[in-house]
Design a protein around this motif. Sequence first.
Motif, PDB file in Angstrom:
ATOM      1  N   LEU A  16       0.829  -1.203   0.000  1.00  0.00           N
ATOM      2  CA  LEU A  16       0.000   0.000   0.000  1.00  0.00           C
ATOM      3  C   LEU A  16       0.865   1.255   0.000  1.00  0.00           C
ATOM      4  O   LEU A  16       0.596   2.197  -0.749  1.00  0.00           O
ATOM      5  N   THR A  17       1.910   1.274   0.797  1.00  0.00           N
ATOM      6  CA  THR A  17       2.813   2.424   0.843  1.00  0.00           C
ATOM      7  C   THR A  17       3.434   2.675  -0.522  1.00  0.00           C
ATOM      8  O   THR A  17       3.469   3.805  -1.008  1.00  0.00           O
ATOM      9  N   TYR A  18       3.915   1.616  -1.162  1.00  0.00           N
ATOM     10  CA  TYR A  18       4.515   1.724  -2.497  1.00  0.00           C
ATOM     11  C   TYR A  18       3.501   2.279  -3.489  1.00  0.00           C
ATOM     12  O   TYR A  18       3.778   3.223  -4.223  1.00  0.00           O
ATOM     13  N   PHE A  19       2.314   1.698  -3.490  1.00  0.00           N
ATOM     14  CA  PHE A  19       1.298   2.071  -4.459  1.00  0.00           C
ATOM     15  C   PHE A  19       0.863   3.520  -4.281  1.00  0.00           C
ATOM     16  O   PHE A  19       0.819   4.289  -5.233  1.00  0.00           O
ATOM     17  N   VAL A  20       0.550   3.918  -3.057  1.00  0.00           N
ATOM     18  CA  VAL A  20       0.064   5.275  -2.796  1.00  0.00           C
ATOM     19  C   VAL A  20       1.151   6.307  -3.088  1.00  0.00           C
ATOM     20  O   VAL A  20       0.875   7.369  -3.638  1.00  0.00           O
ATOM     21  N   THR A  21       2.388   5.994  -2.775  1.00  0.00           N
ATOM     22  CA  THR A  21       3.488   6.928  -3.006  1.00  0.00           C
ATOM     23  C   THR A  21       3.615   7.299  -4.477  1.00  0.00           C
ATOM     24  O   THR A  21       3.900   8.444  -4.810  1.00  0.00           O
ATOM     25  N   TYR A  22       3.393   6.343  -5.353  1.00  0.00           N
ATOM     26  CA  TYR A  22       3.593   6.595  -6.776  1.00  0.00           C
ATOM     27  C   TYR A  22       2.316   6.859  -7.547  1.00  0.00           C
ATOM     28  O   TYR A  22       2.358   7.401  -8.646  1.00  0.00           O
TER      29      TYR A  22
END
Length: 177
Positions: free
Chosen positions: A83-89
């Motif tokens: 989720l962190t990876y996805f939301v960041t980008y």
Amino acid sequence: MLTNTYKTFLFISSFLPLYVILIVKFYDFDKSIRYNLLANQVAFIILLLLIIISIITFLYFYSCELNHEESFYGIENKNSEILTYFVTYIVPLTTLNVNNINSILVNILLFIVIGIFYVKSNLFYLNVLFTLSGFNVYTDNDNKIIISKKSADKINNRRFVKVKKVGHKIYIINTKK
């Protein structure tokens, strides 16, 4: 082991929700489907192609044959990293303006840089499609990465678990059994 080409396809598939979001963003709901397809023809073709690549890539990954046995100890859930990876980008990529060449180039360059990092770092397990389709991502005491539909309890401290080794210390278990 996965090739860099296949890791690239997994990277592309990790943004499937973004492609759907962009289609909705570009679609003018006050106009006809025909108008929308003609007005944003290139964008819709590219996004549709990315969606097809994403689905085929994920289905291939999902149906891989378990041909190896491995033991895992001290499993820890890593789903929050996805989720962190996805939301960041996803936030910067949703700012795409198809009428502005600078916006298109900046987003393409950002996507390429993220992709190179994703493939070179073997981060293909950071894929939101895994979470959406019921997979969990775990690590164990030996820093092995496990992508599985099984609960941590069913994997942890078992003598042998049937897996498919897909990368250095990266394993998939695609069944719940």
